[in-house]
Every structure is written in C-alpha cells, then in structure tokens.
Design a protein around this motif. Structure first.
Motif, PDB file in Angstrom:
ATOM      1  N   ARG A  26     -34.997 -10.073  19.905  1.00  0.00           N
ATOM      2  CA  ARG A  26     -35.340  -8.988  19.078  1.00  0.00           C
ATOM      3  C   ARG A  26     -36.812  -8.807  18.837  1.00  0.00           C
ATOM      4  NH1 ARG A  26     -33.969  -9.563  12.598  1.00  0.00           N
ATOM      5  NH2 ARG A  26     -35.542 -10.873  12.146  1.00  0.00           N
ATOM      6  N   GLU A  46     -28.975   0.696  22.191  1.00  0.00           N
ATOM      7  CA  GLU A  46     -29.689  -0.161  21.084  1.00  0.00           C
ATOM      8  C   GLU A  46     -28.986  -1.213  21.289  1.00  0.00           C
ATOM      9  OE1 GLU A  46     -29.839   1.869  17.311  1.00  0.00           O
ATOM     10  OE2 GLU A  46     -30.482   3.614  18.131  1.00  0.00           O
ATOM     11  N   GLN A 104     -36.130  -4.092  15.607  1.00  0.00           N
ATOM     12  CA  GLN A 104     -35.293  -3.585  16.610  1.00  0.00           C
ATOM     13  C   GLN A 104     -33.851  -3.607  15.980  1.00  0.00           C
ATOM     14  OE1 GLN A 104     -35.386  -5.845  20.285  1.00  0.00           O
ATOM     15  NE2 GLN A 104     -33.340  -4.889  20.868  1.00  0.00           N
TER      16      GLN A 104
END
Ligand code: MTE
Ligand code: MO
Length: 541
Positions: free
Chosen positions: A509, A531, A518
């Motif tokens: 991340r 995502e 993130q």
C-alpha cells in the motif's frame, strides 16, 4: 435423378459463391482505395468503428478500450467474414428472389456508405463515392457471375460439352475475381505500411531542454537523493538512487520507454497526420479564437516534464500506467492566449479521430503540469501516442484529459458537454487515485534467502511519501523509496527480504504526502478507477 440432385447441390453452393465473391471484391476495393488515399477509411473499418461506438459502455470498457492490436484485427476480420457470408446468403436468395437479393446487395452498400460517412476522417463526398463505386463493382460482379452460372445450368442438356465449358467459365471467373480481391486487399495492406509519417517524424528536431518539473525551489527533486550511494536496507529504509533502483531485476524503470508505454485508444486505424497539413484550433467560449501550426508550437517556450499517465481501466496491479518525460507547451499559455470568456468551465479536447475528453478549466491554472505535448522521452511523439500533438495533464486519468492526435481545444460549459466516455458509464471528474504495484517477485516459487520485493507507486499530485508491505496480514513494514522528481510522477519502491521457507501472501500500500492512505476497499475500475491492494502469493523453497 441422381444427376439432377447433384447438379442442384452444386448449383446451391455455386449460387452462394456468386454472392460471396462479389461481396469480397467490393470490400477489397474499399480496402485498396482506403490504403491509397487518406481521404477515406475502409468499409470494413467503418463498420468496426460503428460497432465500437454502439457497443454499450460496459462491454466496450472491458473489450474495445483495452483491445490489443491483435484483437482489433480479429474484430475487423470478423466483420469481413460476416460480410462475405452475408454475400453468400444473397447468392442463395438470388435463386428464388433475384430482385430481393440485388436490392439487399445495394442496401448493404448504402449501409456501408452510411458507416463510412460517420468516420470523422472521411468526407461525405469520399464516403458516397467510395461506397457507390464499391457497390457498383459488387453488384455487377454478382450479376455477371449469376448470369454465367444460370447459363451453365440452363445450357443445352443434350450437349454436355457446352455445359462443362460454361461451368468451367463460371469457375474461372469466380476464381479470378477471388484472386483479384485477395490481391487488392494484400496490396492495400502493403501500402498502408507506408512510412512517410515515420520519416517526417524522425526528421523533426525538438529543442534540447533541461527537465524542469516538480523540482522544488533551488532545483532539488521532490524526494532528495541519498547523500552517499546507499544500498537497499531494511534496518533503515531510505531513498535509493535511480541506478540502484533500476538495478533491481524486474522492477519497472523510473522512465517507461516509448516502446514499453501502454497504449489505449478506440482508434481501429491509427491516425497518420502530416504536421504540415495539421492545425490546432482553440475556440469556444473565448474572446480570441485562434489556430496554431505545428511549426508555431515548436517555436513557443517548450518545457520538459515528468508525468505519470494512467488509464482508468487499469486493474489493481495492472500495466496500464507509465511514466514519461513529456515535452510541450503549458496549456495555461495556450488557453490564456484565447482569452476565455465568462462561463468558461470545461476544456473539451477533440481528436482527429472523433475522440473527445473534457476536464475542468481550473486544472490548467492550479499549478499542476498540463501540457500540449509534442515530445515523449526526448523524441517527437510516437504515432500511436498521438503524433503530432496530444495533451498530458498530471493527476487526471487519460480518458478525461490525454487526447491524442488532438485537433481542437474547445472551451465550454461543464453542463451539457461530455467527453467520449462519459455517456458510456464513466465519471465526468476523474482524478487519479493512489495506487501501488508489486513488480517482483512474480507469483510462484522463489528461493529462500535475500530477495527484493519491488515495484512502483503513484499518488498524483502530492506524491508518494511512504510505501509499505505486509506479509500474511502482519503489520505493515516500510520500504525503501526511489527518487521521484515530483508528486506528478510515480516512485519506485523496494524491500530487501531475507526470505525463510514458507508460503506468503504479500500486499502493498502507498501513503501520499498529505498522509492519505491507499484504500483497502476492493473497487473495480468503473466508474472512476480501481481500488484495493495489489497482492502476490509466493512459496519460498
Ligand atoms: N484520440 C484518442 N486519444 C485518447 C484515447 C482515445 O481513445 N483516442 N484514449 C485515452 C485514454 S482512455 C488513455 S488511458 C490515454 C492513453 O494514452 P497512451 O495510449 O499514450 O498510453 O489516451 C487517451 N487519449
Ligand atoms: Mo484510459
């Protein structure tokens, strides 16, 4: 009786052949003409474009937009084959209903003309003339072959020699026409490989410039390089130099080469534009609409900036992202000169191929890099990346900003004006989301001992501050970062791992310079970007 049946059977397949051969000749004529002149596209391509445009957003999104070149070829071949099969059907139909079959053939030509006329690179005159000629050629061939065939069927049964002679004549014609169609298509393919544009492009010299972007006042990169050549360390994760990072086997280089840069567009035929025939128009809600030639653009104050470009369709861990050095004119200059009037809210960019993309006009004046780009990694833009000019806007996904083969910048309102992908289910505002990717190791087996886990992360516009990885959902651990010339470009990261045998799930991340982490939610690309954490499974042996 038996004779009769077999002659019936062969008459059916030969009837079908009349239509197939005629349709093939008409299509091949279209291919040949389209390859000789750039005033028109081919009939097959025009139908392909129609299919791309009318396919619902969901389907297009996952197929057409990410269509590789090979899939584009499959689509076009399928159209050609289906058209020829349709010709075969018309051939069969002509046994019982010749008038209907001829009318349908003409109608098919009209349909071809209509699709051609939709093509933004084809003028109405060109569309009408090409389709009319192709139809004429197709229908007369159909007529000729049908006559030959009917003649051989009804010919004097008493004298088989005549019948065979007529039959042979039909077969000869059908074969000859098929060969002609094949040759025309083949010659067309060869002519299309014409490399005039390539040589024009290769002779263009861009000014020699220093890279100027993102450097903090005083010319310091956004992340400072290490004072001494550091080595990748996990005791004290720090900043590694480009060369140290680039030495890691399998990591994406900081700069993506033109050859490795991903390519996304809806174009079934890459527009080939001679700069001398090209102009950029700036108009719309402006007091001073104007045009720029390629020469004029090259004479303006060009800058060179490092910007990461990514596609909204990129899946977590996907390859539709790259970082390049772009040479171009700041859009703020181009737009200011047009003197936008009140009500100017959106910058709508139009490509010669009909593609459009729009974004808020503020983004041009908020300090980010927003370029009318003419160069990529020191060379004139490659043809597939938008030669002679395209846009590059830091922090926005390509589909709302990065118009290739641009021909017009139209200043307009936000409401009521939508770029190509907006009615197809994608968000109108599309800032790039924080993301990180593991490049190495690949999924699978690795040897116990020292291994590098490495990849890239991006978080425009603020930039990546920290990259962390986690083994089997254990606490996050900080990685070494590469130098990033600005928040607008990605950052390489690496973790030195002394791997003990076992099975591992490794996740990554990124955290941006504003402290935003993130997101762990799994979200698919539509409508505004994927995502979730990139993850690999490795077995250490
Ligand atoms: N003319 C044109 N420009 C276009 C597109 C397109 O389909 N046609 N696609 C956009 C999208 S979706 C992306 S992600 C970027 C990709 O740019 P690249 O092919 O140079 O990587 O181009 C943008 N510019
Ligand atoms: Mo895209």
């Amino acid at each position: 009786m038996i004779n009769n049946l077999s002659s019936q059977g062969s008459s059916r397949s030969q009837k079908a052949l009349t239509g197939m051969v005629s349709a093939a000749l008409a299509l091949a004529f279209g291919e040949l003409v389209a390859s000789i002149t750039n005033k028109t596209t081919s009939l097959v391509l025009a139908v392909g474009e129609l299919i791309v445009d009318i396919t619902p957003g969901d389907v297009v999104r996952t197929s057409i937009e990410t269509l590789g070149n090979s899939q584009k070829v499959v689509l076009l071949s399928a159209i050609a084959i289906l058209s020829i099969l349709f010709g075969g059907f018309l051939g069969l139909l002509s046994r019982r209903q010749p008038e209907v079959s001829y009318s349908l053939f003409i109608l098919f030509g009209v349909f071809g003309g209509w699709t051609l006329n939709r093509d933004p690179l084809t003028s109405t005159v060109a569309a009408l003339s090409l389709s009319a000629l192709a139809t004429l050629i197709g229908v007369s061939t159909f007529f000729l072959l049908n006559n030959l065939l009917d003649h051989s069927m009804s010919a004097n049964f008493e004298d088989p020699r005549h019948r065979y002679a007529d039959r042979r004549q039909f077969i000869n014609w059908a074969t000859g026409i098929s060969v002609a169609a094949g040759t025309m298509t083949g010659v067309g393919r060869v002519l299309l490989k014409d490399d005039t544009i390539q040589s024009i492009r290769e002779n263009i010299v861009l000014p020699d410039l220093e890279e100027s972007n993102g450097l903090l006042p005083g010319g310091v990169p956004a992340t400072e390089p290490p004072p001494v050549d550091g080595t990748i360390s996990q005791e004290e994760p720090g900043i590694l130099t480009f060369s140290e990072m680039n030495e890691i086997d399998g990591i994406s280089p900081y700069i993506t080469s033109n050859n490795d840069f991903y390519r996304i567009d809806t174009a079934l035929r890459v527009p080939t534009i001679e700069p001398a025939d090209w102009n950029l128009t700036v108009d719309g809600l402006v007091d001073n609409p104007y045009e720029l030639s390629y020469e004029e653009i090259l004479e303006m104050d060009l800058v060179k900036k490092d910007v990461t470009l990514t596609c909204v369709s990129n899946e977590v861990g996907g390859s539709l992202v790259g970082n390049a050095v772009w040479t171009g004119v700041p859009l703020s200059e181009i737009i200011s000169r047009s003197a936008p009037s009140t009500g100017a809210e959106q910058v709508m960019c139009h490509s010669v191929d009909g593609f459009t993309a729009g974004f808020p006009i503020e983004n041009i004046f908020d300090g980010r890099t927003a370029l009318l780009a003419v160069g990529m990694n020191g060379t004139p833009l490659p043809v597939i990346h938008g030669f002679p000019a395209r846009l590059v806007v830091a922090g926005l996904y390509g589909y709302v900003s990065a118009v290739k083969w641009i021909k017009r910048i139209e200043i307009c309102t936000w409401e009521g004006n939508n770029g190509y992908w907006i009615p197809r289910g994608w968000s109108k505002k599309a800032p790039i989301k924080i993301a990180s990717r593991i490049d190495v190791p690949r999924e699978g087996r690795i040897n116990a001992g020292i291994n590098a886990i490495a990849g890239v992360a991006w978080a425009p516009l603020s930039g990546v501050k920290t990259v962390e990885i986690s083994f089997n959902s254990e606490p996050w651990q900080e990685c070494n970062l590469g130098i990033s010339l600005s928040g607008e470009s990605w950052t390489q990261w690496a973790y030195k791992w002394d791997a003990p045998p076992g099975k591992y799930e490794i996740r990554v991340r990124a955290i941006d310079s504003n402290g935003a982490i993130q997101s762990s939610n799994v979200v698919s690309p539509a409508p505004n970007g994927a995502e979730g954490f990139d993850q690999i499974s490795v077995r250490v042996v």
